[in-house]
Design an enzyme around this catalytic site. Sequence first.
Site, PDB file in Angstrom:
ATOM      1  N   LYS A  42       0.813  -1.198   0.000  1.00 31.46           N
ATOM      2  CA  LYS A  42       0.000   0.000   0.000  1.00 31.46           C
ATOM      3  C   LYS A  42       0.859   1.266   0.000  1.00 31.46           C
ATOM      4  CE  LYS A  42      -3.142  -2.347   3.154  1.00 31.46           C
ATOM      5  NZ  LYS A  42      -3.560  -2.385   4.560  1.00 31.46           N
ATOM      6  N   ASP A  98       7.532   3.062  -2.176  1.00 28.76           N
ATOM      7  CA  ASP A  98       7.655   4.162  -1.214  1.00 28.76           C
ATOM      8  C   ASP A  98       9.077   4.254  -0.678  1.00 28.76           C
ATOM      9  OD1 ASP A  98       7.385   1.667   0.065  1.00 28.76           O
ATOM     10  OD2 ASP A  98       6.013   2.377   1.605  1.00 28.76           O
ATOM     11  N   ASP A 101      14.340  -0.612   1.673  1.00 34.84           N
ATOM     12  CA  ASP A 101      14.961  -0.853   2.972  1.00 34.84           C
ATOM     13  C   ASP A 101      15.982  -1.973   2.782  1.00 34.84           C
ATOM     14  OD1 ASP A 101      14.589  -0.362   5.964  1.00 34.84           O
ATOM     15  OD2 ASP A 101      14.079  -2.491   5.880  1.00 34.84           O
TER      16      ASP A 101
END
Length: 179
Positions: A42, A98, A101
Amino acid sequence: MHKDLAYVMLDEEKLHEKVREIAGRIEADYQGKDMMMVGILKGSFVFFADLVREIHLDFPLDFMIVSSYRSGTTSGDIHFIKGLDKDIKGRHLVIVEDIIDSGRTLSYLKPKLLEQGAASIAICSLLDKPSRRVVELQIDYKGFEIPDEFVVGYGLDFAETYRNLPYIGVLKPEVYKNA
Ligand code: IMP
Ligand code: MG
């Protein structure tokens, strides 16, 4: 600023300036090409919505949902929850994230999408935490490199909250402790 935040790392103006810059680069690079933009849900939904509206080309777009489970010392196991609806054969894909990492999610996805016939795959991520990387990954369109701090807002969550904040901020430590 939201009361649970220690500070705002990237305000709306900085974010929008960067979105326009990345959109301009994508627009120039994919002129006349059979391109498709793919958002990874999301977390990318806000960035994706802003980004695609600044790219003045005609292209289809789609979303994927992937999830990674991590327990103890075992490495992340990644699963598709929703794949792509459209045929990607011969298409140039731009995958929008987004934040990168560990890099595991995209290093898993990239070969799978090439296997399905994509002509090329570029990776676009608003944020990058290079100090957390465990697998090598090329980021073709990168917004900001950030230190190893847990950030929320502009699509990013902590326990599914804060995604709707229009800026990116760092959570106060006591918010984690109480969770
Ligand atoms: P990875 O690169 O495969 O480890 O996955 C990165 C994913 O971890 C992102 O798509 C986010 O969902 C999540 N993530 C990593 N760091 C943060 C953070 O600081 N805030 C919110 N979500 C994060
Ligand atoms: Mg995510």
